[in-house]
Design a protein around this motif. Structure first.
Motif, PDB file in Angstrom:
ATOM      1  N   LYS A   1       0.843  -1.194   0.000  1.00  0.00           N
ATOM      2  CA  LYS A   1       0.000   0.000   0.000  1.00  0.00           C
ATOM      3  C   LYS A   1       0.879   1.244   0.000  1.00  0.00           C
ATOM      4  O   LYS A   1       1.820   1.374   0.770  1.00  0.00           O
ATOM      5  N   GLY A   2       0.575   2.153  -0.881  1.00  0.00           N
ATOM      6  CA  GLY A   2       1.392   3.345  -1.035  1.00  0.00           C
ATOM      7  C   GLY A   2       2.295   3.248  -2.247  1.00  0.00           C
ATOM      8  O   GLY A   2       2.714   4.266  -2.801  1.00  0.00           O
ATOM      9  N   VAL A   3       2.599   2.013  -2.666  1.00  0.00           N
ATOM     10  CA  VAL A   3       3.420   1.786  -3.858  1.00  0.00           C
ATOM     11  C   VAL A   3       2.574   1.190  -4.978  1.00  0.00           C
ATOM     12  O   VAL A   3       2.680   1.590  -6.136  1.00  0.00           O
ATOM     13  N   ILE A   4       1.728   0.242  -4.639  1.00  0.00           N
ATOM     14  CA  ILE A   4       0.867  -0.403  -5.640  1.00  0.00           C
ATOM     15  C   ILE A   4      -0.028   0.632  -6.308  1.00  0.00           C
ATOM     16  O   ILE A   4      -0.652   1.465  -5.646  1.00  0.00           O
ATOM     17  N   GLU A   5      -0.068   0.587  -7.616  1.00  0.00           N
ATOM     18  CA  GLU A   5      -1.000   1.420  -8.385  1.00  0.00           C
ATOM     19  C   GLU A   5      -2.258   0.590  -8.630  1.00  0.00           C
ATOM     20  O   GLU A   5      -2.202  -0.450  -9.296  1.00  0.00           O
ATOM     21  N   GLU A   6      -3.369   1.037  -8.098  1.00  0.00           N
ATOM     22  CA  GLU A   6      -4.611   0.267  -8.247  1.00  0.00           C
ATOM     23  C   GLU A   6      -4.936   0.003  -9.717  1.00  0.00           C
ATOM     24  O   GLU A   6      -5.438  -1.072 -10.072  1.00  0.00           O
ATOM     25  N   GLU A   7      -4.650   0.967 -10.573  1.00  0.00           N
ATOM     26  CA  GLU A   7      -4.998   0.837 -11.988  1.00  0.00           C
ATOM     27  C   GLU A   7      -4.009  -0.020 -12.774  1.00  0.00           C
ATOM     28  O   GLU A   7      -4.150  -0.163 -13.993  1.00  0.00           O
ATOM     29  N   PHE A   8      -3.028  -0.604 -12.078  1.00  0.00           N
ATOM     30  CA  PHE A   8      -2.096  -1.515 -12.738  1.00  0.00           C
ATOM     31  C   PHE A   8      -2.502  -2.975 -12.545  1.00  0.00           C
ATOM     32  O   PHE A   8      -1.834  -3.869 -13.047  1.00  0.00           O
TER      33      PHE A   8
ATOM     34  N   ALA B   1      -9.990 -13.754 -15.805  1.00  0.00           N
ATOM     35  CA  ALA B   1      -8.591 -13.391 -16.056  1.00  0.00           C
ATOM     36  C   ALA B   1      -8.155 -12.310 -15.080  1.00  0.00           C
ATOM     37  O   ALA B   1      -8.976 -11.540 -14.583  1.00  0.00           O
ATOM     38  N   PHE B   2      -6.872 -12.287 -14.811  1.00  0.00           N
ATOM     39  CA  PHE B   2      -6.306 -11.177 -14.043  1.00  0.00           C
ATOM     40  C   PHE B   2      -4.928 -10.831 -14.581  1.00  0.00           C
ATOM     41  O   PHE B   2      -4.275 -11.636 -15.244  1.00  0.00           O
ATOM     42  N   PHE B   3      -4.525  -9.624 -14.288  1.00  0.00           N
ATOM     43  CA  PHE B   3      -3.272  -9.066 -14.801  1.00  0.00           C
ATOM     44  C   PHE B   3      -2.694  -8.193 -13.700  1.00  0.00           C
ATOM     45  O   PHE B   3      -3.389  -7.323 -13.167  1.00  0.00           O
ATOM     46  N   VAL B   4      -1.449  -8.468 -13.308  1.00  0.00           N
ATOM     47  CA  VAL B   4      -0.830  -7.715 -12.224  1.00  0.00           C
ATOM     48  C   VAL B   4       0.464  -7.078 -12.714  1.00  0.00           C
ATOM     49  O   VAL B   4       1.385  -7.767 -13.155  1.00  0.00           O
ATOM     50  N   ALA B   5       0.525  -5.761 -12.647  1.00  0.00           N
ATOM     51  CA  ALA B   5       1.755  -5.018 -12.931  1.00  0.00           C
ATOM     52  C   ALA B   5       2.096  -4.185 -11.707  1.00  0.00           C
ATOM     53  O   ALA B   5       1.201  -3.729 -10.986  1.00  0.00           O
TER      54      ALA B   5
END
Length: 404
Positions: A244-251, A263-267
């Motif tokens: 939290k604080g680093v993760i971009e929700e829209e990524f 499906a899921f995609f994690v960046a």
């Protein structure tokens, strides 16, 4: 030379600091945070200890200077899914001395053998394979967070000892300043707007829903793999909390068909661009530095860590539609100019094709090696199982036998 099991704080410090000494003149190397590495070997932090065990050593010369290190581990959930029970070795670092390297390999092999193993993979992690997995053999440039960086001479150590390539791992890079191929966009937009399909990104205010969606897709997409084991939901919750604080929700994106996750995609932002300035330490001063560089938008790269699609939908172009949504996100985040698509195995031609279809360029190659303790047994690489064979155990078995 003297092998010493890591059992106290002095040994732990020597284990951690060795890499910093070996790469001190290499501007491409970003030292992982000490706390992250220590967490891997802490049963209170690493859930893999609930179904496995790990040990590590340092190697010192006659003057007491640390010149090498290695760890060995057994994941009981996967060890016995192979023809030969297989453990792992990892976190290998060593000066340019073959005798020293072979002593480290011998030590890991002996411990694994004493614990019932008949083979070892390396260099691998005591955890999921999205981090600290594989030996860098090509693309000695800055690595994305979690992707290991190594000395060029390590390849000869592994191969001369007798390790053979079990599979190759490719990392593709995507220049975000360039447009995706027009044909790709047409397919992606068509799928993205097709009735019954919906797409949404991760939100912290509903994080438990997305944890369960990842588990649902992962279990369905990977259950046909020979060494499949389900994800521990607590591991996902921990990543979300600590990021939290680093993760971009829209990524982080999810695809649904009639409301069901498919499906899921994690960046993730590549925090190595900041960690490279910290020498593995995360004290108060470095925490302030981290926040400062984060606010200054120092991070210009993102890394795709994992993508999963339920087999039934793997020919629908769902992956393309997710990239279509991600492209819209990136237009609002101009500081990001590069995306690392990592890593994809040579056994997965479908995903290689997807990475290349969006314009990805192969930039890095890691090898995951396997060493059979019985040198007379035949060695078999990870088989390439065609998409149409997944889900049909008889066809999969036949494909595997053909590969062998």
């Amino acid at each position: 030379m003297n092998i010493i099991e890591v059992t106290n704080q002095k040994h732990r410090t020597e284990f951690l600091d060795l890499a910093g000494k070996l790469y001190k003149n290499d501007s491409n190397y970003a030292r992982p945070l000490d706390a992250e590495i220590e967490g891997i070997f802490n049963p209170d932090n690493n859930s893999f200890f609930s179904h496995g065990k790990a040990i590590r050593w340092i190697l010192q010369d006659e003057n007491g200077a640390t010149i090498g290190r290695i760890a060995a581990f057994i994941n009981e959930k996967k060890a016995h899914t192979y023809e030969q029970p297989t453990g792992g070795c990892g976190f290998f670092e060593c000066i340019d001395d073959k005798k020293a390297a072979f002593l480290l390999f011998d030590t890991a092999k002996s411990w694994l053998s004493d614990n019932g193993m008949e083979a070892m993979d390396g260099p691998v992690n005591f955890g999921e394979n999205d981090n600290h997995w594989g030996l860098l053999v090509d693309g000695f440039i800055p690595q994305g967070y979690g992707m290991p960086y190594h000395q060029k001479y390590y390849k000869a150590f592994f191969e001369e000892y007798g390790f053979k390539v079990f599979f190759e791992q490719y990392s593709y890079h995507l220049d975000l300043s360039k447009k995706f191929p027009e044909r790709f966009w047409k397919i992606a937009e068509w799928i993205a707007k097709k009735p019954g399909f919906s797409f949404e990104h991760f939100r912290y205010d509903n994080s438990e829903k997305y944890v369960q969606d990842i588990i649902s897709v992962y279990n369905e997409a990977w259950k046909f793999h020979d060494n499949f084991s389900p994800i521990d939901p607590e591991d996902l919750r921990k990543i979300a909390r600590e990021g939290k604080g680093v993760i971009e929700e829209e990524f982080i994106w999810f695809a649904y068909h009639e409301g069901k996750p498919i499906a899921f995609f994690v960046a993730m932002p590549d925090i190595n661009q900041i960690l490279i300035k910290m020498n593995g330490k995360f004290n108060l001063w470095n925490k302030l530095k981290f926040l400062y560089y984060l606010k200054r938008k120092t991070i210009t790269r993102a890394r795709i860590t994992i993508m999963g699609v339920v087999p039934k939908y793997q020919r629908f172009g769902v992956e393309s539609a997710i990239f279509w949504h991600m492209d819209k996100v990136m237009k609002h985040k101009p500081q990001y100019n590069e995306m690392e698509l990592s890593w994809v195995g040579d056994f997965n031609p479908k995903m290689v094709s997807i990475y290349e279809s969006v314009g990805g360029v192969k930039m890095k190659t890691h090898f995951t090696y396997r060493y059979l303790f019985d040198r007379n047994k035949p060695f078999n690489r990870t088989p390439i199982i065609p998409l149409e064979n997944r889900g049909d155990k008889a066809k999969r078995k036949k494909a595997k036998e053909s590969a062998e």
